[in-house]
Every structure is written in C-alpha cells, then in structure tokens.
Write an enzyme that holds these catalytic residues in place. Sequence first.
Site, PDB file in Angstrom:
ATOM      1  N   ASN A   1       9.912 -45.700  68.231  1.00  0.00           N
ATOM      2  CA  ASN A   1       9.732 -44.509  66.964  1.00  0.00           C
ATOM      3  C   ASN A   1      11.003 -45.058  66.134  1.00  0.00           C
ATOM      4  O   ASN A   1      12.050 -45.176  66.279  1.00  0.00           O
ATOM      5  CB  ASN A   1      10.209 -43.296  67.297  1.00  0.00           C
ATOM      6  CG  ASN A   1      10.269 -42.387  66.307  1.00  0.00           C
ATOM      7  OD1 ASN A   1      10.198 -42.742  65.066  1.00  0.00           O
ATOM      8  ND2 ASN A   1      10.915 -41.153  66.530  1.00  0.00           N
ATOM      9  N   TRP A   2      10.599 -46.017  65.119  1.00  0.00           N
ATOM     10  CA  TRP A   2      11.723 -46.851  64.416  1.00  0.00           C
ATOM     11  C   TRP A   2      12.262 -45.560  63.377  1.00  0.00           C
ATOM     12  O   TRP A   2      13.422 -46.081  62.797  1.00  0.00           O
ATOM     13  CB  TRP A   2      10.864 -47.885  63.548  1.00  0.00           C
ATOM     14  CG  TRP A   2      10.330 -48.878  64.277  1.00  0.00           C
ATOM     15  CD1 TRP A   2      10.294 -49.001  65.725  1.00  0.00           C
ATOM     16  CD2 TRP A   2       9.620 -49.876  63.789  1.00  0.00           C
ATOM     17  NE1 TRP A   2       9.615 -50.461  66.051  1.00  0.00           N
ATOM     18  CE2 TRP A   2       9.306 -50.932  64.803  1.00  0.00           C
ATOM     19  CE3 TRP A   2       9.271 -50.506  62.412  1.00  0.00           C
ATOM     20  CZ2 TRP A   2       8.719 -52.044  64.557  1.00  0.00           C
ATOM     21  CZ3 TRP A   2       8.937 -51.639  62.255  1.00  0.00           C
ATOM     22  CH2 TRP A   2       8.343 -52.372  63.152  1.00  0.00           C
ATOM     23  N   LYS A   3      11.796 -44.342  63.122  1.00  0.00           N
ATOM     24  CA  LYS A   3      12.478 -43.269  62.327  1.00  0.00           C
ATOM     25  C   LYS A   3      12.559 -44.037  60.862  1.00  0.00           C
ATOM     26  O   LYS A   3      11.800 -44.939  60.465  1.00  0.00           O
ATOM     27  CB  LYS A   3      13.843 -43.025  63.051  1.00  0.00           C
ATOM     28  CG  LYS A   3      13.694 -42.594  64.572  1.00  0.00           C
ATOM     29  CD  LYS A   3      14.805 -41.815  64.916  1.00  0.00           C
ATOM     30  CE  LYS A   3      14.436 -41.423  66.211  1.00  0.00           C
ATOM     31  NZ  LYS A   3      15.420 -40.635  66.942  1.00  0.00           N
TER      32      LYS A   3
ATOM     33  N   HIS B   1       8.469 -34.169  66.521  1.00  0.00           N
ATOM     34  CA  HIS B   1       9.659 -34.878  66.850  1.00  0.00           C
ATOM     35  C   HIS B   1      10.854 -33.649  66.503  1.00  0.00           C
ATOM     36  O   HIS B   1      10.704 -33.046  65.465  1.00  0.00           O
ATOM     37  CB  HIS B   1       9.840 -36.059  66.066  1.00  0.00           C
ATOM     38  CG  HIS B   1      10.936 -36.791  66.685  1.00  0.00           C
ATOM     39  ND1 HIS B   1      12.376 -36.382  66.501  1.00  0.00           N
ATOM     40  CD2 HIS B   1      11.103 -37.752  67.582  1.00  0.00           C
ATOM     41  CE1 HIS B   1      13.146 -37.204  66.935  1.00  0.00           C
ATOM     42  NE2 HIS B   1      12.385 -38.281  67.950  1.00  0.00           N
TER      43      HIS B   1
ATOM     44  N   GLU C   1      13.558 -34.057  65.086  1.00  0.00           N
ATOM     45  CA  GLU C   1      14.243 -34.171  63.825  1.00  0.00           C
ATOM     46  C   GLU C   1      13.288 -33.619  62.827  1.00  0.00           C
ATOM     47  O   GLU C   1      13.881 -33.118  61.693  1.00  0.00           O
ATOM     48  CB  GLU C   1      14.422 -35.802  63.618  1.00  0.00           C
ATOM     49  CG  GLU C   1      15.501 -36.377  64.408  1.00  0.00           C
ATOM     50  CD  GLU C   1      15.471 -37.605  64.800  1.00  0.00           C
ATOM     51  OE1 GLU C   1      14.683 -38.277  64.262  1.00  0.00           O
ATOM     52  OE2 GLU C   1      16.400 -38.001  65.760  1.00  0.00           O
TER      53      GLU C   1
ATOM     54  N   GLU D   1      11.775 -35.055  74.983  1.00  0.00           N
ATOM     55  CA  GLU D   1      13.077 -35.579  74.291  1.00  0.00           C
ATOM     56  C   GLU D   1      14.045 -34.566  74.239  1.00  0.00           C
ATOM     57  O   GLU D   1      14.086 -33.783  73.213  1.00  0.00           O
ATOM     58  CB  GLU D   1      12.905 -36.276  72.926  1.00  0.00           C
ATOM     59  CG  GLU D   1      11.770 -37.061  72.781  1.00  0.00           C
ATOM     60  CD  GLU D   1      11.642 -38.123  71.770  1.00  0.00           C
ATOM     61  OE1 GLU D   1      11.676 -39.198  72.007  1.00  0.00           O
ATOM     62  OE2 GLU D   1      11.789 -37.507  70.530  1.00  0.00           O
TER      63      GLU D   1
ATOM     64  N   GLY E   1      19.729 -40.313  70.238  1.00  0.00           N
ATOM     65  CA  GLY E   1      20.732 -40.946  69.552  1.00  0.00           C
ATOM     66  C   GLY E   1      22.249 -40.822  69.865  1.00  0.00           C
ATOM     67  O   GLY E   1      23.111 -41.194  68.824  1.00  0.00           O
TER      68      GLY E   1
ATOM     69  N   SER F   1      18.048 -41.957  73.928  1.00  0.00           N
ATOM     70  CA  SER F   1      18.930 -42.898  74.623  1.00  0.00           C
ATOM     71  C   SER F   1      18.573 -43.927  75.772  1.00  0.00           C
ATOM     72  O   SER F   1      19.150 -43.871  76.397  1.00  0.00           O
ATOM     73  CB  SER F   1      20.438 -42.351  74.758  1.00  0.00           C
ATOM     74  OG  SER F   1      20.818 -41.760  73.756  1.00  0.00           O
TER      75      SER F   1
ATOM     76  N   GLY G   1      14.206 -44.841  70.436  1.00  0.00           N
ATOM     77  CA  GLY G   1      14.578 -44.958  69.037  1.00  0.00           C
ATOM     78  C   GLY G   1      15.251 -46.177  68.918  1.00  0.00           C
ATOM     79  O   GLY G   1      14.936 -47.088  68.250  1.00  0.00           O
ATOM     80  N   GLY G   2      16.618 -45.819  68.951  1.00  0.00           N
ATOM     81  CA  GLY G   2      17.720 -46.964  68.664  1.00  0.00           C
ATOM     82  C   GLY G   2      17.436 -48.257  69.124  1.00  0.00           C
ATOM     83  O   GLY G   2      17.421 -49.218  68.591  1.00  0.00           O
TER      84      GLY G   2
HETATM   85  P1  13P Z   1      17.106 -42.643  70.778  1.00  0.00           P
HETATM   86  O1  13P Z   1      16.335 -43.621  71.613  1.00  0.00           O
HETATM   87  O2  13P Z   1      17.635 -43.387  69.710  1.00  0.00           O
HETATM   88  O3  13P Z   1      17.877 -41.723  71.411  1.00  0.00           O
HETATM   89  O4  13P Z   1      15.916 -41.829  69.836  1.00  0.00           O
HETATM   90  C1  13P Z   1      15.024 -41.277  70.793  1.00  0.00           C
HETATM   91  C2  13P Z   1      13.783 -40.727  70.053  1.00  0.00           C
HETATM   92  O5  13P Z   1      14.134 -39.691  69.351  1.00  0.00           O
HETATM   93  C3  13P Z   1      12.530 -41.252  69.895  1.00  0.00           C
HETATM   94  O6  13P Z   1      11.527 -40.491  69.388  1.00  0.00           O
END
Ligand code: 13P
Length: 253
Positions: A9-11, A95, A97, A167, A173, A212, A233-234
């Site tokens: 998930n590149w956000k 998600h 966010e 999640e 993050g 993470s 994510g990251g």
């Molecule tokens: P991180 O891997 O950056 O913690 O993010 C996870 C995430 O929100 C994937 O959708």
Amino acid sequence: MRQPLVAGNWKMNGSKADAAALINGINAEMNKITKTEVAVCVPFPYLYLAEQLLADTSIRYGAQDVSREDSGAFTGQVSAAMLLDFGCHYAIVGHSERRMFNAESDVIVARKFMQAKKLGLTPIFCVGESLEEREGGQTETVVARQLDALLELGGIDALANGVIAYEPVWAIGTGVTATPEQAQEVHAFLRHRVAANSAEVATGLRILYGGSMKPSNAQELIRQPDIDGGLIGGAALKASDFLAICHASEALA
Ligand code: 13P
C-alpha cells in the site's frame, strides 16, 4: 491451502518516476517468487503506469480506495468501473487512515466493499483497533463491529474468496509491530467469527497483517497459522525491502 498474498500500500507517496522504478524493481525479481501472490496498491494517478508496466507480469495491482457510487456527481471520487477500466484487481477499503481522516463509518466502508465486489474487483477489507481501544480491552469488540457491518450489508457470501487486512492502528507507520502472538490472536478471532457463518468461507478467507511489517519480522508473522500474508506500507516503498518480505513468505509457502 490459502495462497499467501503480499500487497504493497503505497499510500500518498512518490512521483511518476519513483512509481516506475519501484514497479520495475519488483518485477525484476518476480521469476523467483512463484508461490506467493504479489500486488501493489498505487495512488490513482499511477494506475495507468501500473497498467502499462504490469500488463504481462504476475504482479496484480489495485487502488487504495473506491467510491460506493456507480457514477455521477461525486467530485473527486473514483468508481469501481474506472478501476476495472485500468485493469485493477484490488481496491483497499476501510483503511484506518480513511476511517480517521475522511470520516468513513463502518457502514460507508461496507458499502464501498459491496460496490467493488459487485463490479468484479477484490476488496481488501481493513479492520483494526486504536491504541486506546487495545489498552481498554476493546480489540475484539472493535474488529467484530467492523466485520459485522459488512456481514450485515453483504451477508457471508461477500467474503467468499475474500481478503481482510488486520491493521492495528497503533502499529501503522510507528515502527511498533504487533507481536506474532498478538496478531495471530486477532486473526484467529476474525476467522472464527466468519466460520460461525460459513466454515467454507472462513477456510478460503485470506487474512493479511499490516502495521510495520518489514523484512526483519515478516517471517515470524506470516508463519502464524491464521496470517496469510501482509499489507505493507513503508517497507513497500523500497523494492529490496518489499521483495525481502515476498521472499520471507515464499520460504514458508
Ligand atoms: P506501515 O507498514 O507503514 O506500518 O503501514 C501499514 C499499512 O497501513 C498498510 O496498509
């Protein structure tokens, strides 16, 4: 057996050049990844690029959100039909966010899920509790409420061959990862709740962990019996890290 899925998930990150480099970097090693399904969920503007670069590869791609409406006067929204037009397989829905920053309720998320599914996309349905909720002993209540909103709207068939991502908000993050035991406990809870409606759907359901996940902890997480991969994510923004997670999954598959 459920095929593991590692999805990025590149956000809201990167440029067109970054996206191309990342896609090409991942694709360069895909011949070594045969048992794990690999996907990337890119920002909307880069879907055309994903379509061009991933056409003849085994990497699936998708979006990070989808409208609950078919079409019309919904400024700024992107429909499921548009995502399909660009060859998307997946759409992330719910998600944390989006639940937080875009005030998406459980019902809105469920409607997005059903809209994506109706058009032929595979929704990746995110659930998870905040730190406050975990510390208050509310984890199961929260994820059950999120799941039940979907089951009420769509019935158990909504999750046939489905994908859920657990999640925990406190792990996203932050660099703090749920322990394999903490994650497994919630994954098993979710699967049992689905199994109460249909054992068959529960067996086929893939439940990804997100929060993470990185090369150093991917294997111990994915090794858990109810963890079927990751939503990253990251660590999905660097081809070598993302590939290391794919390899960790591959070693267990
Ligand atoms: P991180 O891997 O950056 O913690 O993010 C996870 C995430 O929100 C994937 O959708």
